[in-house]
Every structure is written in structure tokens, then in C-alpha cells.
Design a protein around this motif. Structure first.
Motif, PDB file in Angstrom:
ATOM      1  N   ILE A  29       0.873  -1.170   0.000  1.00 24.70           N
ATOM      2  CA  ILE A  29       0.000   0.000   0.000  1.00 24.70           C
ATOM      3  C   ILE A  29       0.908   1.216   0.000  1.00 24.70           C
ATOM      4  O   ILE A  29       1.675   1.430   0.941  1.00 24.70           O
ATOM      5  N   ILE A  30       0.832   2.011  -1.064  1.00 23.98           N
ATOM      6  CA  ILE A  30       1.801   3.083  -1.264  1.00 23.98           C
ATOM      7  C   ILE A  30       1.104   4.407  -1.585  1.00 23.98           C
ATOM      8  O   ILE A  30      -0.054   4.422  -2.013  1.00 23.98           O
ATOM      9  N   GLY A  31       1.825   5.498  -1.382  1.00 24.11           N
ATOM     10  CA  GLY A  31       1.289   6.823  -1.642  1.00 24.11           C
ATOM     11  C   GLY A  31       1.825   7.804  -0.614  1.00 24.11           C
ATOM     12  O   GLY A  31       2.500   7.427   0.350  1.00 24.11           O
ATOM     13  N   GLU A  32       1.511   9.083  -0.819  1.00 22.34           N
ATOM     14  CA  GLU A  32       1.994  10.129   0.068  1.00 22.34           C
ATOM     15  C   GLU A  32       1.456   9.973   1.490  1.00 22.34           C
ATOM     16  O   GLU A  32       0.426   9.337   1.723  1.00 22.34           O
ATOM     17  N   SER A  33       2.143  10.591   2.428  1.00 20.55           N
ATOM     18  CA  SER A  33       1.726  10.576   3.825  1.00 20.55           C
ATOM     19  C   SER A  33       0.399  11.309   3.994  1.00 20.55           C
ATOM     20  O   SER A  33       0.159  12.344   3.359  1.00 20.55           O
ATOM     21  N   GLY A  34      -0.468  10.771   4.838  1.00 25.50           N
ATOM     22  CA  GLY A  34      -1.740  11.424   5.147  1.00 25.50           C
ATOM     23  C   GLY A  34      -2.853  11.160   4.158  1.00 25.50           C
ATOM     24  O   GLY A  34      -3.929  11.762   4.262  1.00 25.50           O
ATOM     25  N   THR A  35      -2.639  10.265   3.214  1.00 22.93           N
ATOM     26  CA  THR A  35      -3.672  10.005   2.211  1.00 22.93           C
ATOM     27  C   THR A  35      -4.752   9.039   2.699  1.00 22.93           C
ATOM     28  O   THR A  35      -5.812   8.935   2.082  1.00 22.93           O
ATOM     29  N   GLY A  36      -4.494   8.329   3.786  1.00 25.66           N
ATOM     30  CA  GLY A  36      -5.486   7.398   4.312  1.00 25.66           C
ATOM     31  C   GLY A  36      -5.148   5.935   4.107  1.00 25.66           C
ATOM     32  O   GLY A  36      -6.012   5.069   4.206  1.00 25.66           O
ATOM     33  N   LYS A  37      -3.880   5.637   3.842  1.00 25.63           N
ATOM     34  CA  LYS A  37      -3.467   4.255   3.604  1.00 25.63           C
ATOM     35  C   LYS A  37      -3.716   3.373   4.819  1.00 25.63           C
ATOM     36  O   LYS A  37      -4.275   2.273   4.713  1.00 25.63           O
ATOM     37  N   SER A  38      -3.292   3.842   5.989  1.00 28.14           N
ATOM     38  CA  SER A  38      -3.434   3.042   7.203  1.00 28.14           C
ATOM     39  C   SER A  38      -4.896   2.864   7.599  1.00 28.14           C
ATOM     40  O   SER A  38      -5.290   1.801   8.091  1.00 28.14           O
ATOM     41  N   CYS A  39      -5.699   3.892   7.375  1.00 29.59           N
ATOM     42  CA  CYS A  39      -7.134   3.789   7.685  1.00 29.59           C
ATOM     43  C   CYS A  39      -7.812   2.782   6.764  1.00 29.59           C
ATOM     44  O   CYS A  39      -8.688   2.021   7.187  1.00 29.59           O
ATOM     45  N   LEU A  40      -7.408   2.775   5.506  1.00 31.97           N
ATOM     46  CA  LEU A  40      -7.958   1.812   4.547  1.00 31.97           C
ATOM     47  C   LEU A  40      -7.625   0.387   4.964  1.00 31.97           C
ATOM     48  O   LEU A  40      -8.493  -0.500   4.975  1.00 31.97           O
ATOM     49  N   LEU A  41      -6.362   0.156   5.327  1.00 32.52           N
ATOM     50  CA  LEU A  41      -5.947  -1.176   5.762  1.00 32.52           C
ATOM     51  C   LEU A  41      -6.659  -1.572   7.048  1.00 32.52           C
ATOM     52  O   LEU A  41      -7.134  -2.707   7.183  1.00 32.52           O
ATOM     53  N   VAL A  68     -12.453 -16.390  -2.320  1.00 32.80           N
ATOM     54  CA  VAL A  68     -12.930 -15.942  -3.625  1.00 32.80           C
ATOM     55  C   VAL A  68     -13.391 -17.178  -4.382  1.00 32.80           C
ATOM     56  O   VAL A  68     -12.579 -17.990  -4.807  1.00 32.80           O
ATOM     57  N   GLY A  69     -14.695 -17.344  -4.515  1.00 34.47           N
ATOM     58  CA  GLY A  69     -15.220 -18.581  -5.069  1.00 34.47           C
ATOM     59  C   GLY A  69     -14.846 -19.740  -4.171  1.00 34.47           C
ATOM     60  O   GLY A  69     -15.127 -19.722  -2.970  1.00 34.47           O
ATOM     61  N   ASP A  70     -14.158 -20.737  -4.731  1.00 37.75           N
ATOM     62  CA  ASP A  70     -13.761 -21.887  -3.918  1.00 37.75           C
ATOM     63  C   ASP A  70     -12.283 -21.827  -3.536  1.00 37.75           C
ATOM     64  O   ASP A  70     -11.712 -22.819  -3.095  1.00 37.75           O
ATOM     65  N   ARG A  71     -11.666 -20.672  -3.694  1.00 36.93           N
ATOM     66  CA  ARG A  71     -10.258 -20.512  -3.339  1.00 36.93           C
ATOM     67  C   ARG A  71     -10.104 -19.647  -2.103  1.00 36.93           C
ATOM     68  O   ARG A  71     -10.787 -18.639  -1.933  1.00 36.93           O
ATOM     69  N   ARG A  72      -9.176 -20.061  -1.247  1.00 36.31           N
ATOM     70  CA  ARG A  72      -8.839 -19.279  -0.057  1.00 36.31           C
ATOM     71  C   ARG A  72      -7.458 -18.680  -0.275  1.00 36.31           C
ATOM     72  O   ARG A  72      -6.500 -19.387  -0.568  1.00 36.31           O
ATOM     73  N   VAL A  73      -7.386 -17.361  -0.146  1.00 34.26           N
ATOM     74  CA  VAL A  73      -6.154 -16.643  -0.444  1.00 34.26           C
ATOM     75  C   VAL A  73      -5.723 -15.848   0.777  1.00 34.26           C
ATOM     76  O   VAL A  73      -6.500 -15.054   1.315  1.00 34.26           O
ATOM     77  N   LYS A  74      -4.489 -16.066   1.203  1.00 32.79           N
ATOM     78  CA  LYS A  74      -3.943 -15.289   2.315  1.00 32.79           C
ATOM     79  C   LYS A  74      -3.194 -14.092   1.754  1.00 32.79           C
ATOM     80  O   LYS A  74      -2.303 -14.234   0.916  1.00 32.79           O
ATOM     81  N   LEU A  75      -3.560 -12.908   2.220  1.00 31.64           N
ATOM     82  CA  LEU A  75      -2.919 -11.681   1.776  1.00 31.64           C
ATOM     83  C   LEU A  75      -1.913 -11.209   2.815  1.00 31.64           C
ATOM     84  O   LEU A  75      -2.247 -11.061   3.987  1.00 31.64           O
ATOM     85  N   GLN A  76      -0.688 -10.986   2.373  1.00 30.35           N
ATOM     86  CA  GLN A  76       0.321 -10.296   3.182  1.00 30.35           C
ATOM     87  C   GLN A  76       0.277  -8.826   2.781  1.00 30.35           C
ATOM     88  O   GLN A  76       0.541  -8.493   1.623  1.00 30.35           O
ATOM     89  N   LEU A  77      -0.056  -7.952   3.719  1.00 31.98           N
ATOM     90  CA  LEU A  77      -0.321  -6.548   3.411  1.00 31.98           C
ATOM     91  C   LEU A  77       0.721  -5.663   4.072  1.00 31.98           C
ATOM     92  O   LEU A  77       0.833  -5.635   5.303  1.00 31.98           O
ATOM     93  N   TRP A  78       1.472  -4.926   3.265  1.00 33.64           N
ATOM     94  CA  TRP A  78       2.555  -4.075   3.750  1.00 33.64           C
ATOM     95  C   TRP A  78       2.157  -2.624   3.550  1.00 33.64           C
ATOM     96  O   TRP A  78       2.088  -2.134   2.423  1.00 33.64           O
ATOM     97  N   ASP A  79       1.898  -1.941   4.649  1.00 33.70           N
ATOM     98  CA  ASP A  79       1.511  -0.534   4.654  1.00 33.70           C
ATOM     99  C   ASP A  79       2.768   0.304   4.821  1.00 33.70           C
ATOM    100  O   ASP A  79       3.414   0.268   5.867  1.00 33.70           O
TER     101      ASP A  79
END
Length: 260
Positions: A29-41, A68-79
Motif C-alpha cells: 500500500i503506497i502513496g503520500e503521507s496522510g492520504t489514508g493508507k493506514s485507515c484503509l488497511l 474468492v469462489g472456492d479458493r482461499r487466499v492469504k494476503l500479506q499486506l505491507w503498509d
């Protein structure tokens, strides 16, 4: 995730029941500071609005499993932190990312004009098949808008990425960016365009047995878990890059305050 604690004796032991999954995907998750990245996550993980949010220092990590359908997906999320002084550190976390959420604040034009640098870094350092979605955050503050829907969607279309707007305050389209990236990558795997066994792809196989390798994943047979619903609902919420927004804020419009 359920856990059990044994308080007998001098210490305690916590045993977590690990959920199995088919694929592991790395998102940044990328972008300028204060854009709301952490709140979105935070909203995606906790399903609540983060009332008080401080600037991220360096990088913060979270994970979640999607069905998603019949698949289970683990997301690694880097803020990642948006301040320039952290850029040399945060760039190292771009490597091997399969998906990127590129976030700007629709009420702050400077966060929009700097997007090209963020996108260039992500495409240079992450997976060669990086899937990116552009997110215009804080869309509940329409009266303070400095970047129009048409301008942002045109910018995204010229760079072959999708655009949507979200509001963590009103819960408007906070999960869809994550679902969109996940589904797009699953489709790439199904078509053979992406190989999870290839180093640097940003995707790896999970510990669930893949019983139908080489056949259709049938991702949209039945309903997905949580609030994601059926394929028809998903397709109506995502217009192609350069398209027009199909939904307003609905009941979320009119709530006071600002949003991350």
C-alpha cells in the motif's frame, strides 16, 4: 482467529488454529503521507473506522484470508510510510509484491501529482506482473475535492490501471481494492500468465491441496464469503479505468467529519 490459553502453572501458552489457504499473495500500500493508507488497511482488517491515526513509521504489516469462489487466499499486506525520509527503507519492501494499492487524497492535489513517482518505483522494484489499483481516498469529503473523478480515471487509464474511490469513514468501497487485486491475480494464474512457482512473482502456493490444477477455478460459482457477494455485484462496482463512477456514497453521504 481462535486461540486457546492455558494459564496453569507459572506461564500461559497460546495455541492458534492456523487457517489453510490455497495461495499466498503479497500486496503493498503506497502513496503520500496522510492520504489514508493506514485507515484503509485498518478498515479492511478490522471492519471499523480508525478514529485516531498517526503517520506510519517505516512499514506496518497485516494479513487476512479472503475466500474468492472456492479458493482461499492469504494476503500479506505491507503498509508503507509516505514520508520521503523513509523511502529508502520502504522501497525494499516492494520487492516481490504481486499487487499494489496506490492511494491519493482527493482533497489534496499534491498527493495526486506525485503519483507517477510512486508508480514508477513500484513497477521497477515489485513483480514484473504487478497488478495496481489507484484509489482516491476520502471521497466522503466531496465539498473539498481538488481532483475530479474524470481526471483521476483518465490518469489511470493512460497507465493501464483501474481507478476507484473509497471512504474509510463511511465504509464505501474499502474492501473492493483488495478483492479486485486478488481476483485479477487468480485469473492470471488460471490463464497461465502468472506462475506462482516463479521466484519474484509475489505469489506462492498454500498448504491446501489443489485438486483441480489446470482446470477452471470456477471462482464465481456460488457466493463468496463475507460481504463480497456474487460476480454480478462485483462487476457493477468496478468500472474499467476511464469509466464513470456508478455508485455514490449512498447512506454514507451526510456523515460529518473527515475520513482516512
Amino acid at each position: 482467529m481462535p486461540s486457546f490459553e492455558d494459564d496453569a502453572g507459572e506461564g500461559s501458552i497460546t495455541v492458534e488454529m492456523v487457517e489453510a489457504y490455497d495461495f499466498l499473495m503479497k500486496f503493498i500500500i503506497i502513496g503520500e503521507s496522510g492520504t489514508g493508507k493506514s485507515c484503509l488497511l485498518h478498515h479492511f482488517i478490522q471492519n471499523t473506522y480508525k478514529e485516531f491515526s498517526q503517520h506510519t513509521i517505516g512499514v506496518e504489516f497485516a494479513s487476512r484470508i479472503l475466500k474468492v469462489g472456492d479458493r482461499r487466499v492469504k494476503l500479506q499486506l505491507w503498509d508503507t510510510a509516505g514520508q520521503e525520509r523513509f523511502r529508502s527503507v520502504t522501497r525494499s519492501y516492494y520487492r516481490g509484491a504481486a499487487g499494489a494499492l496506490l492511494v491519493f487524497d482527493i482533497t489534496n492535489r499534491s498527493t495526486f501529482t506525485s503519483l507517477q513517482g510512486w508508480l514508477d518505483d513500484a513497477r521497477a522494484l515489485a513483480s514484473p506482473q504487478l497488478v495496481t489499483v489507484l484509489i482516491g481516498a476520502k471521497c466522503d469529503r466531496e465539498e473539498d475535492r481538488e481532483v475530479s473523478w474524470n481526471e483521476a480515471s483518465k490518469w489511470a487509464a493512460e497507465r493501464e490501471i483501474h481507478y476507484l474511490e473509497s471512504s474509510s469513514l463511511t465504509s464505501f468501497q474499502t474492501a473492493l481494492p483488495f478483492l479486485f487485486l486478488t481476483r485479477s491475480i487468480l485469473l492470471a494464474i488460471e490463464s497461465g500468465a502468472l506462475d506462482p512457482e516463479k521466484p519474484g512473482s509475489g505469489v506462492s502456493y498454500g498448504d491446501r491441496s489443489l485438486r483441480r490444477v489446470g482446470s477452471s477455478m470456477s471462482m464465481w460459482s456460488g457466493r463468496s464469503s463475507g460481504d463480497y457477494g456474487e460476480r454480478s455485484r462485483f462487476s457493477t462496482l468496478f468500472a474499467p479505468a476511464g469509466g464513470r463512477r456508478r455508485f455514490g456514497l449512498g447512506s454514507g453521504r451526510g456523515r460529518s467529519g473527515t475520513c482516512c
